[in-house]
Motif scaffolding. Structure first.
Motif, PDB file in Angstrom:
ATOM      1  N   GLY A 199      41.715  54.653  33.549  1.00  0.00           N
ATOM      2  CA  GLY A 199      40.262  54.705  33.757  1.00  0.00           C
ATOM      3  C   GLY A 199      39.864  54.727  35.217  1.00  0.00           C
ATOM      4  N   SER A 200      40.829  54.527  36.102  1.00  0.00           N
ATOM      5  CA  SER A 200      40.560  54.601  37.532  1.00  0.00           C
ATOM      6  C   SER A 200      41.200  55.864  38.088  1.00  0.00           C
ATOM      7  N   THR A 201      40.438  56.628  38.854  1.00  0.00           N
ATOM      8  CA  THR A 201      40.983  57.832  39.487  1.00  0.00           C
ATOM      9  C   THR A 201      41.263  57.567  40.976  1.00  0.00           C
ATOM     10  N   ARG A 202      41.192  56.328  41.358  1.00  0.00           N
ATOM     11  CA  ARG A 202      41.378  55.904  42.746  1.00  0.00           C
ATOM     12  C   ARG A 202      42.847  55.992  43.167  1.00  0.00           C
ATOM     13  N   THR A 203      43.079  56.386  44.417  1.00  0.00           N
ATOM     14  CA  THR A 203      44.427  56.350  44.973  1.00  0.00           C
ATOM     15  C   THR A 203      44.885  54.896  45.006  1.00  0.00           C
ATOM     16  N   ASN A 204      46.136  54.660  44.682  1.00  0.00           N
ATOM     17  CA  ASN A 204      46.697  53.302  44.691  1.00  0.00           C
ATOM     18  C   ASN A 204      45.979  52.355  43.722  1.00  0.00           C
ATOM     19  N   SER A 205      45.573  52.901  42.604  1.00  0.00           N
ATOM     20  CA  SER A 205      44.899  52.108  41.577  1.00  0.00           C
ATOM     21  C   SER A 205      45.841  51.068  40.964  1.00  0.00           C
ATOM     22  N   THR A 206      45.323  49.861  40.785  1.00  0.00           N
ATOM     23  CA  THR A 206      46.081  48.820  40.087  1.00  0.00           C
ATOM     24  C   THR A 206      46.397  49.273  38.662  1.00  0.00           C
ATOM     25  N   ASN A 207      45.433  49.909  38.020  1.00  0.00           N
ATOM     26  CA  ASN A 207      45.655  50.344  36.638  1.00  0.00           C
ATOM     27  C   ASN A 207      46.727  51.421  36.560  1.00  0.00           C
ATOM     28  N   HIS A 208      46.759  52.298  37.543  1.00  0.00           N
ATOM     29  CA  HIS A 208      47.821  53.302  37.584  1.00  0.00           C
ATOM     30  C   HIS A 208      49.184  52.618  37.762  1.00  0.00           C
ATOM     31  N   THR A 220      42.283  50.384  32.245  1.00  0.00           N
ATOM     32  CA  THR A 220      41.046  50.709  32.972  1.00  0.00           C
ATOM     33  C   THR A 220      40.456  49.508  33.692  1.00  0.00           C
ATOM     34  N   PRO A 221      39.793  49.751  34.800  1.00  0.00           N
ATOM     35  CA  PRO A 221      38.966  48.692  35.387  1.00  0.00           C
ATOM     36  C   PRO A 221      37.609  48.651  34.692  1.00  0.00           C
ATOM     37  N   GLU A 222      36.833  47.666  35.068  1.00  0.00           N
ATOM     38  CA  GLU A 222      35.416  47.584  34.682  1.00  0.00           C
ATOM     39  C   GLU A 222      34.595  47.987  35.902  1.00  0.00           C
ATOM     40  N   TYR A 223      33.579  48.796  35.687  1.00  0.00           N
ATOM     41  CA  TYR A 223      32.632  49.127  36.762  1.00  0.00           C
ATOM     42  C   TYR A 223      31.249  48.650  36.353  1.00  0.00           C
ATOM     43  N   ALA A 224      30.639  47.816  37.195  1.00  0.00           N
ATOM     44  CA  ALA A 224      29.271  47.331  36.960  1.00  0.00           C
ATOM     45  C   ALA A 224      29.094  46.852  35.521  1.00  0.00           C
ATOM     46  N   HIS A 225      30.042  46.023  35.109  1.00  0.00           N
ATOM     47  CA  HIS A 225      30.038  45.433  33.758  1.00  0.00           C
ATOM     48  C   HIS A 225      30.100  46.482  32.655  1.00  0.00           C
ATOM     49  N   GLY A 226      30.640  47.641  32.951  1.00  0.00           N
ATOM     50  CA  GLY A 226      30.739  48.691  31.943  1.00  0.00           C
ATOM     51  C   GLY A 226      32.061  49.443  32.043  1.00  0.00           C
ATOM     52  N   THR A 270      42.255  46.228  29.869  1.00  0.00           N
ATOM     53  CA  THR A 270      41.294  46.258  30.965  1.00  0.00           C
ATOM     54  C   THR A 270      41.878  45.389  32.070  1.00  0.00           C
ATOM     55  N   ALA A 271      42.182  46.009  33.182  1.00  0.00           N
ATOM     56  CA  ALA A 271      42.741  45.295  34.332  1.00  0.00           C
ATOM     57  C   ALA A 271      41.740  45.402  35.464  1.00  0.00           C
ATOM     58  N   SER A 272      41.078  44.306  35.745  1.00  0.00           N
ATOM     59  CA  SER A 272      39.942  44.355  36.657  1.00  0.00           C
ATOM     60  C   SER A 272      39.818  43.018  37.377  1.00  0.00           C
ATOM     61  N   THR A 273      38.761  42.856  38.155  1.00  0.00           N
ATOM     62  CA  THR A 273      38.534  41.569  38.796  1.00  0.00           C
ATOM     63  C   THR A 273      38.173  40.541  37.724  1.00  0.00           C
ATOM     64  N   ASP A 274      37.196  40.891  36.916  1.00  0.00           N
ATOM     65  CA  ASP A 274      36.871  40.084  35.735  1.00  0.00           C
ATOM     66  C   ASP A 274      37.137  40.957  34.509  1.00  0.00           C
ATOM     67  N   GLY A 275      36.208  41.842  34.191  1.00  0.00           N
ATOM     68  CA  GLY A 275      36.496  42.888  33.210  1.00  0.00           C
ATOM     69  C   GLY A 275      36.000  42.669  31.797  1.00  0.00           C
ATOM     70  N   LYS A 276      35.449  41.462  31.506  1.00  0.00           N
ATOM     71  CA  LYS A 276      35.202  41.156  30.089  1.00  0.00           C
ATOM     72  C   LYS A 276      34.115  42.032  29.458  1.00  0.00           C
TER      73      LYS A 276
HETATM   74  C1  LIG Z   1      31.674  50.697  41.689  1.00  0.00           C
HETATM   75  C2  LIG Z   1      32.506  49.505  41.340  1.00  0.00           C
HETATM   76  C3  LIG Z   1      32.015  48.559  40.469  1.00  0.00           C
HETATM   77  C4  LIG Z   1      32.793  47.468  40.097  1.00  0.00           C
HETATM   78  N1  LIG Z   1      32.311  46.583  39.187  1.00  0.00           N
HETATM   79  C5  LIG Z   1      33.129  45.630  38.711  1.00  0.00           C
HETATM   80  C6  LIG Z   1      32.698  44.788  37.651  1.00  0.00           C
HETATM   81  O1  LIG Z   1      31.599  44.854  37.157  1.00  0.00           O
HETATM   82  N2  LIG Z   1      33.577  43.884  37.186  1.00  0.00           N
HETATM   83  C7  LIG Z   1      34.857  43.754  37.680  1.00  0.00           C
HETATM   84  O2  LIG Z   1      35.643  42.976  37.170  1.00  0.00           O
HETATM   85  N3  LIG Z   1      35.260  44.524  38.711  1.00  0.00           N
HETATM   86  C8  LIG Z   1      34.434  45.461  39.230  1.00  0.00           C
HETATM   87  N4  LIG Z   1      34.861  46.269  40.241  1.00  0.00           N
HETATM   88  C9  LIG Z   1      36.159  46.004  40.846  1.00  0.00           C
HETATM   89  C10 LIG Z   1      37.253  46.805  40.175  1.00  0.00           C
HETATM   90  O3  LIG Z   1      37.164  46.771  38.795  1.00  0.00           O
HETATM   91  C11 LIG Z   1      38.590  46.252  40.597  1.00  0.00           C
HETATM   92  O4  LIG Z   1      38.719  46.433  41.979  1.00  0.00           O
HETATM   93  C12 LIG Z   1      39.731  46.917  39.893  1.00  0.00           C
HETATM   94  O5  LIG Z   1      40.920  46.252  40.213  1.00  0.00           O
HETATM   95  C13 LIG Z   1      39.841  48.362  40.268  1.00  0.00           C
HETATM   96  O6  LIG Z   1      40.836  48.950  39.472  1.00  0.00           O
HETATM   97  P1  LIG Z   1      41.807  50.028  40.093  1.00  0.00           P
HETATM   98  O7  LIG Z   1      42.584  49.345  41.184  1.00  0.00           O
HETATM   99  O8  LIG Z   1      42.689  50.459  38.970  1.00  0.00           O
HETATM  100  O9  LIG Z   1      40.982  51.146  40.656  1.00  0.00           O
HETATM  101  C14 LIG Z   1      34.095  47.329  40.630  1.00  0.00           C
HETATM  102  C15 LIG Z   1      34.561  48.285  41.545  1.00  0.00           C
HETATM  103  C16 LIG Z   1      33.798  49.368  41.883  1.00  0.00           C
HETATM  104  C17 LIG Z   1      34.363  50.405  42.811  1.00  0.00           C
END
Ligand SMILES: Cc1cc2nc3c(=O)[nH]c(=O)nc-3n(C[C@H](O)[C@H](O)[C@H](O)COP(=O)(O)O)c2cc1C
Length: 183
Positions: A12-21, A79-85, A112-118
């Protein structure tokens, strides 16, 4: 010995060096005796979903994505979570499958591998549930503070996360081997 399983992984992340990748790479290493995992590389090439375009003239990218899903024994989404989605590009890809049902009864594992992610996790679980991905409620894991748990060498360094991921992979394989409808 069971046949090797063909898995399509979607990041779900297209970022270089993504944790999910990196997590997908870690999973590929953990499961290399059982699974052949191909990472789907077309997320950013898919057009924006529009029901008006979901017809016999659908783009070759969409056709290709659906074919990869149909050919796979199972799907892994990390996938990460972005803006709680759910990240838009991932949700867009899934929306292209709603009318054609590629996820229907497809063994699908969600991390879902994210900062929080729920919030994103719950939302994507609900989507995968409604499109009837097989056994999805037993094939899901939320990894919070994920960037501290998967290192640059594609290894899961947190032991609890490693054990949970291994158990998840076992259940995923069992689901693929079970030919009955699980849910
Ligand atoms: C636009 C944006 C919004 C984000 N919103 C959230 C969020 O709502 N909750 C969360 O847990 N992390 C959020 N993050 C942090 C990412 O989920 C976190 O850095 C994650 O590890 C990124 O995954 P990746 O390394 O695979 O790209 C956000 C990051 C970005 C760039």
């Amino acid at each position: 010995m069971q046949n090797r399983k063909k898995i399509l992984a979607i990041c779900g992340s297209t970022r270089t060096n993504s944790t999910n990748h990196r997590l997908i790479n870690a999973i590929a290493e953990l499961s290399k005796d059982s699974f052949d995992i191909d990472l789907y590389g077309g997320l950013t090439q898919l057009p924006q979903f529009n029901p008006d375009d979901d017809n016999e003239h659908v783009s070759k990218e969409v056709v290709g994505f659906r074919q990869l899903l149909n050919k796979a024994d199972g799907v892994i989404i990390c996938t990460p979570e972005y803006a709680h989605g759910v990240p838009g590009s991932l949700k867009n890809a899934i929306d292209w499958t709603v009318g054609t049902s590629e996820f229907w009864q497809k063994p699908t594992m969600l991390i879902t591998a994210s900062t929080d992610g729920k919030y994103g996790h719950q939302s994507l679980l609900e989507t995968l549930h409604v499109i009837e991905a097989k056994n999805i409620h037993h094939l899901q894991l939320l990894i919070s503070f994920a960037s501290t748990k998967v290192n640059e060498d594609n290894k899961i360094t947190d032991m609890t996360t490693l054990n949970e991921t291994k158990k998840l992979l076992e259940r995923f394989e069992q689901t693929m081997n079970a030919n009955m409808k699980v849910e």
